[in-house]
Design an enzyme around this catalytic site. Structure first.
Site, PDB file in Angstrom:
ATOM      1  CG  ASP A  30      -2.050   0.969   1.126  1.00 25.56           C
ATOM      2  OD1 ASP A  30      -3.213   0.519   1.082  1.00 25.56           O
ATOM      3  OD2 ASP A  30      -1.791   2.202   1.078  1.00 25.56           O
ATOM      4  CB  ILE A  31       0.956   4.139  -2.313  1.00 31.11           C
ATOM      5  CG1 ILE A  31       2.045   5.097  -2.762  1.00 31.11           C
ATOM      6  CG2 ILE A  31      -0.358   4.851  -2.216  1.00 31.11           C
ATOM      7  CD1 ILE A  31       3.179   4.431  -3.451  1.00 31.11           C
ATOM      8  CG  ASN A  86     -12.653  -0.806   3.910  1.00 31.15           C
ATOM      9  OD1 ASN A  86     -12.984  -1.347   4.960  1.00 31.15           O
ATOM     10  ND2 ASN A  86     -11.603  -0.001   3.827  1.00 31.15           N
ATOM     11  CG  HIS A  92     -14.362   3.726   6.250  1.00 26.41           C
ATOM     12  ND1 HIS A  92     -14.340   5.071   6.557  1.00 26.41           N
ATOM     13  CD2 HIS A  92     -15.048   3.118   7.239  1.00 26.41           C
ATOM     14  CE1 HIS A  92     -14.988   5.274   7.684  1.00 26.41           C
ATOM     15  NE2 HIS A  92     -15.433   4.104   8.124  1.00 26.41           N
ATOM     16  CD  GLN A  93     -14.784  -0.555  -2.499  1.00 23.77           C
ATOM     17  OE1 GLN A  93     -15.993  -0.698  -2.295  1.00 23.77           O
ATOM     18  NE2 GLN A  93     -14.118  -1.265  -3.377  1.00 23.77           N
ATOM     19  CG  HIS A  99      -8.668  -3.014  -2.075  1.00 24.66           C
ATOM     20  ND1 HIS A  99      -9.627  -2.324  -2.785  1.00 24.66           N
ATOM     21  CD2 HIS A  99      -8.475  -2.316  -0.937  1.00 24.66           C
ATOM     22  CE1 HIS A  99      -9.993  -1.252  -2.106  1.00 24.66           C
ATOM     23  NE2 HIS A  99      -9.314  -1.228  -0.968  1.00 24.66           N
ATOM     24  CG  PHE A 100      -8.925  -9.415   0.711  1.00 29.81           C
ATOM     25  CD1 PHE A 100      -9.356  -9.598  -0.592  1.00 29.81           C
ATOM     26  CD2 PHE A 100      -9.660  -9.974   1.740  1.00 29.81           C
ATOM     27  CE1 PHE A 100     -10.504 -10.317  -0.870  1.00 29.81           C
ATOM     28  CE2 PHE A 100     -10.815 -10.696   1.474  1.00 29.81           C
ATOM     29  CZ  PHE A 100     -11.238 -10.867   0.157  1.00 29.81           C
ATOM     30  CG  HIS A 101      -6.577  -2.787   3.319  1.00 35.85           C
ATOM     31  ND1 HIS A 101      -5.878  -1.628   3.050  1.00 35.85           N
ATOM     32  CD2 HIS A 101      -7.828  -2.585   2.834  1.00 35.85           C
ATOM     33  CE1 HIS A 101      -6.660  -0.760   2.438  1.00 35.85           C
ATOM     34  NE2 HIS A 101      -7.865  -1.316   2.290  1.00 35.85           N
TER      35      HIS A 101
END
Ligand code: AMP
Length: 138
Positions: A30-31, A86, A92-93, A99-101
């Site tokens: 993640d950036i 999300n 909060h998307q 995507h999975f964090h």
């Protein structure tokens, strides 16, 4: 079909710190990490939310997600972590490609903070809701 910044990353048009790739899945850092090692795991199928994802893409994510968690744990030395996924702006998307964090939790302060406004489930509410959801699974 939803075209987002993640589609461009999959196609190699935008850079990322690539961690893993197979036919169905891409994982990269993640950036804007919440903690070091914060990783995103995405299907190559471009759909916005998890409920829209195909069985094949879902299975491919499921096959590799624990392995990616182990790699992040070993690389960061952090054994606690959250998986966050999300769906929808109110949830909060921000990027409308599933995507999975994987978010390491190195301390109480770092990583994911969660609001959890829990209320006890009443018996009849539980029965009603379980019946509704079971009905939708048939
Ligand atoms: P979400 O709120 O679940 O939609 O999270 C989207 C995530 O994508 C955020 O954590 C962003 O930091 C991350 N993100 C957005 N653009 C990029 C990018 N180009 N490379 C890596 N991560 C990104």
């Amino acid at each position: 079909m939803s075209e987002t910044i993640f589609s461009r990353i999959i196609r190699g048009e935008l850079p990322c710190h690539r961690l893993y790739e197979d036919e169905h899945v891409l994982a990269f850092l993640d950036i804007f990490p919440l903690s070091p090692g914060h990783t995103l795991v995405i299907p190559k199928q471009a759909v916005a939310t998890l409920d829209q994802l195909s069985d094949d893409a879902s299975a491919a994510i499921g096959r590799v997600l624990p392995r990616l968690c182990r790699a992040v744990m070993a690389a960061t030395g952090v054994s606690d972590y959250n998986i966050l996924q999300n769906n929808g702006a109110a949830a909060h998307q921000a990027v409308f490609h599933v995507h999975f964090h994987i978010i390491p939790k190195p301390s109480a302060e770092a990583g994911l903070g969660i609001g959890w406004p829990a209320q006890k489930l009443g018996d009849s509410d539980g029965q009603d809701m379980a019946e509704k959801i079971r009905g939708q699974l048939k």
